[in-house]
Enzyme design. Structure first.
Site, PDB file in Angstrom:
ATOM      1  N   LEU A  38       0.807  -1.249  -0.031  1.00 40.79           N
ATOM      2  CA  LEU A  38       0.013   0.078   0.073  1.00 40.79           C
ATOM      3  C   LEU A  38       0.757   1.354   0.040  1.00 40.79           C
ATOM      4  CD1 LEU A  38      -3.201   0.623   2.106  1.00 40.79           C
ATOM      5  CD2 LEU A  38      -1.096   2.411   2.257  1.00 40.79           C
ATOM      6  N   ASN A  40       0.390   5.380   0.261  1.00 40.22           N
ATOM      7  CA  ASN A  40      -0.404   6.728   0.296  1.00 40.22           C
ATOM      8  C   ASN A  40       0.330   7.901   0.304  1.00 40.22           C
ATOM      9  OD1 ASN A  40       0.267   5.468   3.132  1.00 40.22           O
ATOM     10  ND2 ASN A  40      -0.713   7.204   4.049  1.00 40.22           N
ATOM     11  N   ASP A  41       0.481   8.807   0.917  1.00 39.12           N
ATOM     12  CA  ASP A  41       0.976  10.200   1.011  1.00 39.12           C
ATOM     13  C   ASP A  41       2.508  10.183   0.226  1.00 39.12           C
ATOM     14  OD1 ASP A  41      -1.088  10.216   3.026  1.00 39.12           O
ATOM     15  OD2 ASP A  41       0.044  11.428   4.341  1.00 39.12           O
ATOM     16  N   GLN A  57       4.811   7.348   1.373  1.00 43.94           N
ATOM     17  CA  GLN A  57       4.324   6.474   2.560  1.00 43.94           C
ATOM     18  C   GLN A  57       3.939   4.968   1.951  1.00 43.94           C
ATOM     19  OE1 GLN A  57       3.159   7.150   6.295  1.00 43.94           O
ATOM     20  NE2 GLN A  57       5.113   8.129   5.727  1.00 43.94           N
ATOM     21  N   TYR A 100       5.718   8.296   9.802  1.00 43.46           N
ATOM     22  CA  TYR A 100       4.607   8.823   9.079  1.00 43.46           C
ATOM     23  C   TYR A 100       4.913  10.123   8.406  1.00 43.46           C
ATOM     24  CZ  TYR A 100       0.604   6.481  11.274  1.00 43.46           C
ATOM     25  OH  TYR A 100      -0.253   5.652  11.488  1.00 43.46           O
ATOM     26  N   SER A 101       4.327  10.871   7.666  1.00 41.72           N
ATOM     27  CA  SER A 101       4.718  11.864   6.485  1.00 41.72           C
ATOM     28  C   SER A 101       5.277  12.747   7.021  1.00 41.72           C
ATOM     29  CB  SER A 101       3.268  12.350   5.846  1.00 41.72           C
ATOM     30  OG  SER A 101       2.673  11.341   5.297  1.00 41.72           O
ATOM     31  N   ARG A 159       1.340  16.022  13.456  1.00 40.23           N
ATOM     32  CA  ARG A 159       2.344  15.281  12.574  1.00 40.23           C
ATOM     33  C   ARG A 159       2.303  15.916  11.394  1.00 40.23           C
ATOM     34  NH1 ARG A 159      -2.098  11.533  13.359  1.00 40.23           N
ATOM     35  NH2 ARG A 159      -3.842  11.720  11.749  1.00 40.23           N
ATOM     36  N   ASP A 160       3.028  15.260  10.444  1.00 42.16           N
ATOM     37  CA  ASP A 160       3.133  15.747   8.971  1.00 42.16           C
ATOM     38  C   ASP A 160       4.110  17.023   8.881  1.00 42.16           C
ATOM     39  OD1 ASP A 160       1.743  13.311   8.638  1.00 42.16           O
ATOM     40  OD2 ASP A 160      -0.016  14.575   8.299  1.00 42.16           O
ATOM     41  N   GLU A 218      -4.593  17.454   8.758  1.00 46.11           N
ATOM     42  CA  GLU A 218      -3.365  16.504   8.397  1.00 46.11           C
ATOM     43  C   GLU A 218      -2.658  17.275   7.331  1.00 46.11           C
ATOM     44  OE1 GLU A 218      -5.039  12.562   7.397  1.00 46.11           O
ATOM     45  OE2 GLU A 218      -4.228  12.084   9.456  1.00 46.11           O
TER      46      GLU A 218
HETATM   47  C1  FRU Z   1      -2.561  11.186   5.755  1.00 46.95           C
HETATM   48  C2  FRU Z   1      -1.986  10.544   6.827  1.00 46.95           C
HETATM   49  C3  FRU Z   1      -0.955  11.266   7.506  1.00 46.95           C
HETATM   50  C4  FRU Z   1      -0.077  10.451   8.302  1.00 46.95           C
HETATM   51  C5  FRU Z   1       0.194   9.337   7.118  1.00 46.95           C
HETATM   52  C6  FRU Z   1       0.456   7.981   7.746  1.00 46.95           C
HETATM   53  O1  FRU Z   1      -2.946  10.246   4.707  1.00 46.95           O
HETATM   54  O2  FRU Z   1      -2.861  10.088   7.962  1.00 46.95           O
HETATM   55  O3  FRU Z   1      -1.532  12.090   8.448  1.00 46.95           O
HETATM   56  O4  FRU Z   1       1.306  11.049   8.424  1.00 46.95           O
HETATM   57  O5  FRU Z   1      -0.941   9.432   6.489  1.00 46.95           O
HETATM   58  O6  FRU Z   1       0.438   7.035   6.669  1.00 46.95           O
END
Ligand code: FRU
Length: 469
Positions: A38, A40-41, A57, A100-101, A159-160, A218
């Site tokens: 998977l 994601n970001d 991610q 995380y991001s 985060r992020d 986020e």
């Molecule tokens: C957004 C998020 C971020 C986090 C990451 C974790 O999609 O939830 O806030 O850092 O994904 O994978």
């Protein structure tokens, strides 16, 4: 303390997973996507030493939101990407539940990652550390550890980090949830990336007059664009409106004036950044020639995500194409980056009634269309776009049941530019005034057909395949 290495499991997952994903007719042929597992970001998007770097991610072990690592691709032109050594794995106590991001900066000539170490406790609680890692000679990253613990007044959802340098000072925006469960964007500053000072809340619920702005924000990104400041963020918990914020988690932008010294952002209202079914957590950077480029995750963490058929082939999700941002007349415009025209094969042109227009193979194709009246585009009997005097309706069936789901873009449509891949469409409306990004899962081979009596002017191209090397 370093946790036991998961490298053997990751290597096995990639060796077994990559050939399987490539057999899937829905696997993208020109968008970045995970080789397995998977994605994601987008993270750490930056131009450094002559190349663009895009981290992401990534859970290489499974198609779920566990075990978040940072994968890494690089590119000379934002079109052709290559794999780089995996950058981060959650192997320290302070990031044990996910790297995380975050973002990337160049500090004293070194490529440096700023990310969130996510930690969950057995009692259901959680905390978050903002951490650094620096590139080593082998192209991997050495962790430098946490530089910022949870600030007081907020829950474990902080985060992020998006970090940038201005007038010799480092600034960082963070997505956060306060103790009253309201979404915020926090601003910090530092002279050395190590020691951070809290400047205050620059946006979110209750800040600068904004009300009902959700329980957690986020992935904030704050930058200057064409004489204004733009904040992009993902406010979770915004109320659904009849025609916008219809995704489980939306992505939005606001513009105005930032004063970093006083940590204030005098801004206008929130606007949805992309009106399609799948778009979240974008990140921007400056191109080598100073353009503001955005890449988003063409996914949303919602109830339908896990029903996507690509999971049967062991992979899920893809990025959007890179987009060039401009700010004109109070609006944020997004256009596919000009470099993408390198993928175009021979150009075809056609004019006439929509229902007489040539069909196109659903897959790698781009078309530009000037409608003159109501029109429908049928994407492989799986996704339907209708244009009328109100604007656009994009429809597809739920993956859960028979329900027809709709997304809207309201306004006068003068042109459409649509970029398709094997399981995605990105619809750019009126030269980027609006965008709708969506995945769809046709039975290949399949066709895109035009319907309706309106006269259309059409230009189209097949696009070259351009897999990550
Ligand atoms: C957004 C998020 C971020 C986090 C990451 C974790 O999609 O939830 O806030 O850092 O994904 O994978």
């Amino acid at each position: 303390m370093t946790l036991p290495s998961r490298w053997p499991a990751v290597l096995q997952a990639v060796m077994k997973g990559q050939p399987r994903a490539r057999q899937d007719s829905h696997y993208p042929q020109w968008h970045p996507a995970p080789v397995t597992g998977l994605m994601n970001d987008p993270n750490g998007f930056i131009w450094y030493a002559g190349r663009y770097h895009l981290f992401y991610q990534w859970n290489p072990l499974d198609c779920d939101h566990q075990y978040k690592c940072w994968g890494h691709w690089s590119s000379a032109d934002l079109v052709h990407w290559q794999h780089e050594p995996m950058a981060l794995m959650p192997d320290e106590e302070y990031d044990r539940n996910g790297c995380y991001s975050g973002s990337a900066v160049v500090n004293k000539g070194e490529l440096t990652l700023c990310y969130t170490g996510n930690v969950k406790f057995d009692d259901g609680g959680r905390t978050a550390w903002q951490c650094l890692a620096v590139q080593n000679a082998a192209g991997g990253f050495d962790k430098l550890g946490p530089v910022l613990p949870l600030p007081s007044g907020y829950t474990g959802h902080v985060r992020d980090p998006k970090v940038w340098q201005q007038n010799g000072i480092w600034y960082m925006v963070l997505g956060a949830q306060d103790q009253q469960q309201r979404g915020k964007v926090l601003l910090f500053k530092s002279t050395d990336l190590q020691c951070w000072h809290a400047c205050g809340e620059i946006a979110g619920h209750g800040v600068n007059g904004l009300q009902d702005a959700g329980y957690m924000w986020e992935c904030p990104d704050l930058f200057e664009l064409d004489g204004t400041h733009v904040l992009i963020c993902c406010p979770q918990g915004l109320a659904r409106e009849p025609h916008r914020y219809l995704n489980h988690y939306p992505c939005a932008w606001m513009s105005g004036d930032v004063a970093l010294e006083s940590a204030t952002f005098n801004h206008g209202p929130l606007h949805e950044l992309d009106a399609g079914f799948e778009f979240y957590a974008p990140q921007t950077t400056l191109s080598a020639d100073g353009r503001r480029i955005l890449i988003g995750w063409m996914g949303v963490p919602d109830g339908e995500e896990m029903l996507q058929p690509t999971r049967e082939y062991g992979w899920i999700h893809q990025m959007t194409c890179p987009r060039e941002l401009q700010f004109r007349e109070g609006k944020l415009y997004q256009q596919p980056i000009r470099e993408l025209t390198a993928l175009r094969e021979e150009e075809h042109q056609w004019q006439g009634h929509a229902s007489d227009a040539p069909c196109m193979e659903a897959g790698r194709v781009e078309f530009i269309l000037m409608p003159d009246g109501p029109l429908e585009v049928n994407f492989a009997d799986t996704l339907w776009l209708s244009v009328d005097e109100q604007g656009i309706r994009l429809q597809r069936q739920s993956l859960k049941n028979d329900e027809m789901l709709v997304r809207y873009w309201l306004g006068n449509v003068t042109s459409l530019r649509v970029l398709c891949d094997c399981s995605s469409v990105e619809i750019f409306i009126n030269d980027g005034e609006g965008v709708m990004s969506s995945r769809y899962f046709p039975q290949h081979p399949a066709q895109i057909r035009f319907e309706g009596a309106s006269v259309i002017t059409l230009r189209y191209w097949s696009l070259r395949a351009c897999m990550i090397e």
